[in-house]
Design an enzyme around this catalytic site. Sequence first.
Site, PDB file in Angstrom:
ATOM      1  N   ARG A  40       0.856  -1.189   0.000  1.00  8.62           N
ATOM      2  CA  ARG A  40       0.000   0.000   0.000  1.00  8.62           C
ATOM      3  C   ARG A  40       0.884   1.229   0.000  1.00  8.62           C
ATOM      4  O   ARG A  40       1.677   1.438   0.910  1.00  8.62           O
ATOM      5  CB  ARG A  40      -0.901  -0.005   1.239  1.00  8.62           C
ATOM      6  CG  ARG A  40      -1.862   1.167   1.340  1.00  8.62           C
ATOM      7  CD  ARG A  40      -2.800   0.948   2.523  1.00  8.62           C
ATOM      8  NE  ARG A  40      -3.825   1.965   2.626  1.00  8.62           N
ATOM      9  CZ  ARG A  40      -3.671   3.094   3.307  1.00  8.62           C
ATOM     10  NH1 ARG A  40      -2.546   3.361   3.924  1.00  8.62           N
ATOM     11  NH2 ARG A  40      -4.670   3.964   3.354  1.00  8.62           N
ATOM     12  N   SER A 109     -12.682  -3.067   1.560  1.00  7.32           N
ATOM     13  CA  SER A 109     -12.830  -2.375   2.842  1.00  7.32           C
ATOM     14  C   SER A 109     -14.282  -2.005   3.072  1.00  7.32           C
ATOM     15  O   SER A 109     -14.937  -1.460   2.174  1.00  7.32           O
ATOM     16  CB  SER A 109     -12.013  -1.068   2.846  1.00  7.32           C
ATOM     17  OG  SER A 109     -10.642  -1.339   2.760  1.00  7.32           O
ATOM     18  N   LYS A 138      -3.937   6.532   8.887  1.00  8.31           N
ATOM     19  CA  LYS A 138      -4.829   6.855   7.756  1.00  8.31           C
ATOM     20  C   LYS A 138      -5.543   8.158   8.098  1.00  8.31           C
ATOM     21  O   LYS A 138      -6.427   8.186   8.980  1.00  8.31           O
ATOM     22  CB  LYS A 138      -5.820   5.713   7.546  1.00  8.31           C
ATOM     23  CG  LYS A 138      -6.721   5.884   6.329  1.00  8.31           C
ATOM     24  CD  LYS A 138      -7.564   4.620   6.161  1.00  8.31           C
ATOM     25  CE  LYS A 138      -8.784   4.828   5.286  1.00  8.31           C
ATOM     26  NZ  LYS A 138      -8.499   4.874   3.869  1.00  8.31           N
TER      27      LYS A 138
END
Length: 214
Positions: A40, A109, A138
């Site tokens: 990611r 998600s 995040k």
Amino acid sequence: MKSFDLGVYLVTDPRLCGPRGVLATAKAAVAGGATMVQLRDKTASDAELIALGKALKAAINSHAALLIVNDRIEVALAIGADGLHLGQRDADPAAARARLGNQAIIGLSVETPALARAANPRLIDYLGVGPVFATATKADHAKPLGFDGLRAICREAAALPKVAIGGLRAEHAKDVIAAGAQGLAVVSAICAAADPQAATWALRTQVDQIRAIS
Ligand code: TZP
Ligand code: MG
């Protein structure tokens, strides 16, 4: 039937891996018992991610762990990754499935029970559920669920394996699994650890102990 273990799932973040780097961190994590690694990186180019991802795939597949690519279908294809993880604002799961084929693992998600209910088990292989806790990793995360919120979402998606994410550490494994998830996805608990292999082993040990008694 696809076989994968969501027990200890590393999500990499180059900002948190620091000078050690993503590749060395992921190698340490799979040596410590991580079974899934998600590449990611919101800022790297496709070419950069493909180069890193090929090295990652070779390193982690030798430990029987699997490589999942976040968001980018073409990168996943170029690497020959084991799968792709999609957010709600990423590619449509049906389009991703058509492009990647049936063998690929596709994760999605979900942040609410309604999104979990809407996930199609014929297109999706697992759900990432979070954030359980607020996290600095995040910036734009949804409202934290807590363990009760996690449980409510897991209940809506009984047909799919679930991995929890967001502010999780080894000591949360018991509550995460009791809430109905199969494992813990972490960024900082491994990437920012002084010893990522030991940090992963701590997670692995907890997950395995709880599985053994539940
Ligand atoms: N999705 C929801 S929370 C999160 C992502 C990618 C980040 C989790 O990072 P950390 O450091 O394990 O809290
Ligand atoms: Mg995404």
